[in-house]
Design a protein around this motif. Structure first.
Motif: not given
Length: 625
Positions: A609, A605, A594, A592, A588
């Motif tokens: 996330w 996700e 998480r 992002y 990715y």
């Protein structure tokens, strides 16, 4: 439809004791009032829990996450056999109860404040929330629940109607925000409150005023209460879902730290190679890789080297998913289990894993692989006690009590065609009456060739399936594997057509805590009308075991029944087990974030996330996006 949420016995929350006592006085029954229900044991979360354990409750909202989907789409109705539904097209809808990603037993009130049910679970009352609205702002009431329940019984997928239809004795609206489900006497009641609470809810008013039809494909979604709405789409190419800024459940404890992206975008590609190139070019930003060769070789491109794209291997606690090749048991050539066993012997996992998969896959033996539900070795005394009566009645062979659980054939990793397995398979086909002619093709006494024509839409299966086809041809089978487009695959693989000999697919195992959904995949009543029982499987012994699954009164009892069921299904060689990956392989763009610890049963996700705006701006500033 989504798998039914699991249910079970629990102890009252302190705050519900007054309600419980009043219900007991009015009905004469010991009625439990709670914020949820669990299949076995107590609920893990108290009535006043602030958020789920695996979320970041302060996760920022905003940004976009984008992924890819294969093929095309022509519908936003995922509940009909007709059409090819768009990815995530159930994102608009909710149900009365909601599960969690870390506890397969639990189902908590989402659209309800509390639920009431007796100790035997023969009925359930849902006390609905009064602040829930559909995405157009109209109120949600018990009328919508009753309407949706009846709609699925009338127009839902055939296997659901067949299995669930007789389980509901009555459904009655007690007031605009209170609804009671009473279950048919003789039905195993364990899962029924959560099955009732797991139905997808539509707006009755919107459905009727717009003359909608659950059985037809449509590019207009039904109206739901969920956190996302359809922003835009390009037929067959792109879908964008937008977070509903007026979503009723934004602060609900089940939603805190979830639904963090303002937009979820899906880009469609004709094949996986084109999709990977699109990811490299930044056309979409999050990729869950499934192909081991690509994961091993193709993730060293400049954006990865520069740190603009992150790659991670994240452990998965999911059951393997039953990835297999299924036989169409309606076809005459697959009636003999010796034939099925012989054909399964020709699938060489070890060579495929070494030569095609870079050693990254693991072998599937069980339909419940990678879990404690898989049968192992000889039957335990508890399993034997379940199986013995069926042996005595002639429903199962005596060998089921004395043989170890069937394991997938092992093969040489150094050559695609394992000669030892070829000899074993040849002997089995000779015994079954399929002998080799002068042209090398096996035929039965009527002179009919042994055929096995396989189809799929996924091009990434070509290398491994081509190797399997070559092995089958060496055995004397007229074998083939053809790539067809997705709509054609859906038409051929679905009822009432079932137009295939064999099909690479995923068989239903019902997850870590299976219940009534297994009947939609394995019960005799679903043999010819179920998109979950594509193989046309029917067996009276398995029907009896499926009843035991629904009636199991403890986790230990359920585990024993599933192991016995797994043992029986594997002994019949109805599938060719393939392989699975134990981990998520994700790449990715580095914007992002998480939670540090993910839940065991999902990558999450799209839900847990979140988007880091500063990182995204940095990527854009340097031209990486």
């Amino acid at each position: 439809m989504r798998p039914w949420l699991a249910t079970g016995t629990l102890i009252l929350a302190l705050a519900a004791q007054t309600l419980s006592a009043r219900a007991q006085t009015e009905t004469g029954e010991n009625v439990i009032v709670s914020h949820g229900i669990s299949t076995f044991g107590d609920l893990a979360l108290p009535a006043d829990f602030p958020h789920l354990a695996y979320v970041n409750p302060t996760a920022p909202k905003g940004g976009e996450i984008s992924q890819w989907a294969p093929g095309s789409f022509d519908s936003f109705n995922p509940y009909a056999i007709a059409g090819n539904a768009a990815a995530l097209s159930s994102i608009f809808y909710e149900s009365i109860l909601s599960g969690t990603l870390d506890d397969v037993s639990a189902a908590y009130c989402l659209l309800c404040e509390t639920m009431e049910y007796p100790e035997d679970r023969s009925w359930v009352i849902f006390n609905l929330r009064k602040d829930v609205t559909f995405s157009d702002g109209t109120p949600f009431t018990a009328e919508d629940v009753l309407f949706s329940h009846n709609l699925f019984l009338e127009k839902g997928i055939p296997e659901y109607r067949t299995v669930a239809g007789g389980k509901f004795e009555s459904v009655e609206i007690l007031d605009p925000y209170r609804i009671k489900f009473t279950f048919t006497p003789g039905t195993p009641f364990r899962d029924m409150p959560a099955q009732a609470g797991g139905t997808t809810i539509f707006s009755k008013k919107h459905y009727e005023e717009n003359n909608r039809d659950l059985e037809k494909s449509s590019l207009e979604p039904f109206l739901g209460t969920g956190p996302y709405v359809l922003e835009s789409f390009k037929p067959g190419q792109q879908v964008i879902y937008a977070r509903d800024m007026d979503y009723w459940g934004e602060k609900h404890p089940l939603n805190v730290g979830q639904n963090n992206f303002d937009r979820i975008r899906i880009e469609y590609f004709g094949d996986d190679n084109a999709a990977l190139e699109g990811f490299k070019a930044g056309v979409y930003t999050f990729r869950n890789e499934s192909e081991p060769k690509r994961w091993a070789l193709d993730y060293q491109f400049p954006a990865v080297t520069a740190g603009d794209v992150k790659t991670e291997v994240i452990p998965s606690g999911n059951i393997a998913g039953g990835q297999s090749i299924i036989f169409n048991l309606r076809r005459a050539q697959f009636q003999d289990p010796k034939v099925r066993e012989a054909l399964a012997l020709m699938f060489n996992f070890e060579w495929s894993n070494k030569s095609l998969f870079y050693g990254l896959f693991a072998r599937i033996n069980s339909i419940w692989e990678n879990s404690d539900l898989a049968a192992t070795g000889l039957p335990t005394p508890e399993e034997a006690a379940l199986l013995q009566p069926m042996v005595d009645e002639g429903l199962l062979p005596a060998s089921i009590l004395t043989d170890e659980a069937v394991m997938a054939a092992t093969s040489s990793e150094d050559t695609a065609l394992d000669r030892r397995n070829l000899r074993r398979a040849s002997a089995l086909l000779d015994e079954a009456g399929w002998t080799v002619g002068d042209d090398g093709i096996r035929r039965n006494a009527a002179g009919e060739p042994l055929r096995m024509a396989m189809v799929h839409a996924r091009t990434d299966l070509l290398p491994v399936m081509s190797a399997y086809v070559q092995n089958l041809r060496a055995l004397g089978v007229e074998a083939s594997f053809d790539i067809i487009d997705d709509p054609q695959l859906q038409q051929r693989a679905s009822p009432p057509n079932f137009d295939f000999d064999a099909l690479p697919t995923t068989v239903i195992n019902g997850g870590p805590e299976p219940g009534g959904v297994l009947k939609q995949a394995w019960a005799s009543v679903a043999k010819d009308n179920s998109s979950r029982n594509r193989m046309g499987y029917a067996d009276p012994a398995v029907d009896r075991l499926l009843d035991m699954v629904e009636a199991a009164a403890s986790k230990e009892e359920l585990t024993t029944v599933i192991k016995a069921l797994d043992r029986v299904l594997r002994s019949q060689f109805i599938i060719v087990p393939r392989y699975f990956k134990r981990d998520y392989w994700v790449a990715y763009y580095n914007m992002y974030e998480r939670p540090e610890t993910l839940p065991p049963y999902a990558l999450g996700e799209l839900s847990i996330w979140w988007y880091n705006a500063e990182k995204a701006d940095a990527l854009k500033a340097k031209g990486a996006l």
